[in-house]
Design a protein around this motif. Structure first.
Motif, mmCIF file in Angstrom:
data_model
loop_
_atom_site.group_PDB
_atom_site.id
_atom_site.type_symbol
_atom_site.label_atom_id
_atom_site.label_comp_id
_atom_site.label_asym_id
_atom_site.label_seq_id
_atom_site.Cartn_x
_atom_site.Cartn_y
_atom_site.Cartn_z
ATOM 1 N N LYS A 179 -4.943 2.392 13.420
ATOM 2 C CA LYS A 179 -3.419 2.362 13.158
ATOM 3 C C LYS A 179 -2.654 1.689 14.223
ATOM 4 O O LYS A 179 -1.608 0.972 14.203
ATOM 5 N N HIS A 180 -3.215 1.844 15.508
ATOM 6 C CA HIS A 180 -2.265 1.400 16.819
ATOM 7 C C HIS A 180 -3.068 0.062 17.232
ATOM 8 O O HIS A 180 -2.595 -0.343 18.432
ATOM 9 N N GLN A 181 -3.941 -0.285 16.560
ATOM 10 C CA GLN A 181 -4.534 -1.377 17.309
ATOM 11 C C GLN A 181 -5.053 -2.495 15.840
ATOM 12 O O GLN A 181 -6.307 -2.835 15.768
ATOM 13 N N LEU A 182 -4.002 -2.558 15.079
ATOM 14 C CA LEU A 182 -4.454 -3.512 13.880
ATOM 15 C C LEU A 182 -4.467 -4.856 14.138
ATOM 16 O O LEU A 182 -3.994 -5.241 15.288
ATOM 17 N N ARG A 183 -5.391 -5.519 13.622
ATOM 18 C CA ARG A 183 -5.861 -7.027 13.556
ATOM 19 C C ARG A 183 -6.012 -7.587 12.328
ATOM 20 O O ARG A 183 -5.995 -7.111 11.243
ATOM 21 N N LEU A 184 -5.838 -8.979 12.304
ATOM 22 C CA LEU A 184 -5.736 -9.650 11.324
ATOM 23 C C LEU A 184 -7.206 -9.962 10.697
ATOM 24 O O LEU A 184 -8.378 -10.163 11.506
ATOM 25 N N THR A 185 -7.415 -9.923 9.455
ATOM 26 C CA THR A 185 -8.591 -10.178 8.783
ATOM 27 C C THR A 185 -8.883 -11.721 8.735
ATOM 28 O O THR A 185 -7.699 -12.349 8.936
ATOM 29 N N PRO A 186 -10.006 -12.205 8.467
ATOM 30 C CA PRO A 186 -10.041 -13.659 8.184
ATOM 31 C C PRO A 186 -9.225 -14.099 7.051
ATOM 32 O O PRO A 186 -8.337 -15.331 7.410
ATOM 33 N N ALA A 187 -8.768 -13.376 6.121
ATOM 34 C CA ALA A 187 -7.838 -13.860 5.035
ATOM 35 C C ALA A 187 -6.464 -13.660 5.508
ATOM 36 O O ALA A 187 -5.685 -14.803 5.192
ATOM 37 N N GLY A 188 -6.256 -12.762 6.451
ATOM 38 C CA GLY A 188 -4.972 -12.542 7.128
ATOM 39 C C GLY A 188 -4.614 -13.521 8.143
ATOM 40 O O GLY A 188 -3.418 -14.274 8.145
ATOM 41 N N ARG A 189 -5.657 -14.254 8.954
ATOM 42 C CA ARG A 189 -5.314 -15.562 9.691
ATOM 43 C C ARG A 189 -5.013 -16.682 9.083
ATOM 44 O O ARG A 189 -4.448 -17.251 9.362
ATOM 45 N N VAL B 110 7.959 -2.093 7.952
ATOM 46 C CA VAL B 110 7.061 -3.423 7.945
ATOM 47 C C VAL B 110 5.542 -2.850 7.566
ATOM 48 O O VAL B 110 5.227 -3.851 6.847
ATOM 49 N N SER B 111 5.238 -1.720 7.853
ATOM 50 C CA SER B 111 3.818 -1.183 7.436
ATOM 51 C C SER B 111 3.978 -1.255 5.849
ATOM 52 O O SER B 111 2.883 -1.821 5.235
ATOM 53 N N ARG B 112 5.041 -0.585 5.158
ATOM 54 C CA ARG B 112 4.911 -0.648 3.711
ATOM 55 C C ARG B 112 5.040 -1.728 3.025
ATOM 56 O O ARG B 112 4.372 -2.303 2.150
ATOM 57 N N GLN B 113 5.951 -2.821 3.666
ATOM 58 C CA GLN B 113 6.080 -4.200 3.054
ATOM 59 C C GLN B 113 4.489 -4.899 3.150
ATOM 60 O O GLN B 113 4.142 -5.686 2.063
ATOM 61 N N ILE B 114 3.709 -4.870 4.265
ATOM 62 C CA ILE B 114 2.433 -5.370 4.239
ATOM 63 C C ILE B 114 1.520 -4.847 3.401
ATOM 64 O O ILE B 114 0.804 -5.524 2.888
#
Length: 311
Positions: A58-68, A38-42
């Protein structure tokens, strides 16, 4: 025909599932792949788009504005693809963000009427992110709304809102239905509406006496059960206690006072989700057939101080 410049479908799917579930491990479980895959695909998707979609440790990833922004569009797009698949209608799922007490006391008891003519359809309620569709995974939301719809959302008001005092029906009988004694009972309130008693007293033009005790509850459904158990009187919404008042389990000595806000169904304006639209129309039908609350006689009621002077 010009070929659409789309990035990897696997990358888009991996990112959408991560955004919806909020964790790489949960995304990996849903996709039946490894956490690393999953990490590699993203990461590959980010490289194709030339934009960061996730950030943080790494264990607390969150979406950026572009990601949201991308996640919101992807969820709607994948919903549309799912609806277009042959036989998809029999396995549709609608996820609705909704206050827990409203779901328990008003919505779920009526839900069989919606599902009866839609075999195979599933409706799931979640409490979080009411009205926030940025992370995906939620198709619609129910919230109390007053005024215009938030930008980018369709708003369908479907149920009037009113509030009032309730107590155990048996306790009210023990008080010989004396409303003055009701106001001297322990006052219960939900943490989300701590100002309810003061607001109600002002609307009713009543002077509240000193209460014998005050008790707070984290959720409205805890509050309602505490009232039914005879622990005191509380201020709450008609929609939450309608069935209990009509059955006599709870009493509402002053009836219910109408409020300007309404229970409203929200969904993204750009998403063409047929099941979500059907659910909104059904909510409007249920709202029209709903029992109206007993009305309050606030204008005719003297204040408690005046009542005491007359005694």
């Amino acid at each position: 025909m010009t070929r659409r410049p789309l990035p990897s479908l696997r990358g888009l799917q991996a990112f959408e599932v991560f955004a919806r579930t909020g964790a790489m491990t949960r995304a990996a479980a849903e996709l039946s792949v490894t956490h690393g895959a999953v990490s590699r695909q993203i990461k590959a998707l980010e490289a194709q788009l030339g934009a960061r979609l996730v950030e943080g440790p790494k264990h607390q990833l969150r979406l950026t504005p572009a990601g949201r922004e991308l996640a919101s569009s992807l969820s709607s797009a994948f919903d549309m693809v799912a609806l277009a698949l042959p036989g998809a209608e029999a396995g549709q799922e609608l996820v609705v963000a909704c206050p827990g007490t409203f779901a328990m006391k008003w919505l779920i008891p009526r839900l069989p009427r919606f599902l009866h003519s839609r075999p195979g359809v599933r409706v799931r309620f979640v409490e979080d992110r009411a009205g926030d569709f940025s992370r995906g995974g939620v198709h619609a939301a129910i919230t109390l709304q007053r005024g215009a719809a938030p930008a980018g959302l369709r708003a369908t008001p479907f149920l009037d809102h009113a509030y009032g005092v309730v107590l155990s029906g048996a306790l009210f009988e023990n008080l010989h239905q004396d409303r003055r004694k009701v106001l001297r009972l322990p006052r219960l309130h939900a943490e989300t509406f701590a100002s309810g008693w003061a607001m109600w007293a002002a609307d009713m033009n009543l002077d509240l006496p000193e209460e014998s005790a005050e008790r707070s509850f984290e959720h409205n459904f805890y509050l309602i059960e505490a009232v039914a158990a005879g622990l005191g009187a509380a201020i709450t919404a008609w929609a939450f206690v309608q069935a209990d008042v009509l059955s006599g389990r709870l009493a509402a000595p002053w009836g219910f006072h109408p409020l300007a806000s309404r229970f409203t169904y929200l969904r993204p304006a750009q998403a063409d989700n047929t099941l979500a639209a059907e659910f909104g129309r059904w909510l409007q039908q249920e709202g029209r057939r709903d029992a109206k609350p007993p009305t309050t006689a606030a204008a005719a009621q003297p204040s408690l101080t005046d009542q005491n002077r007359a005694m």
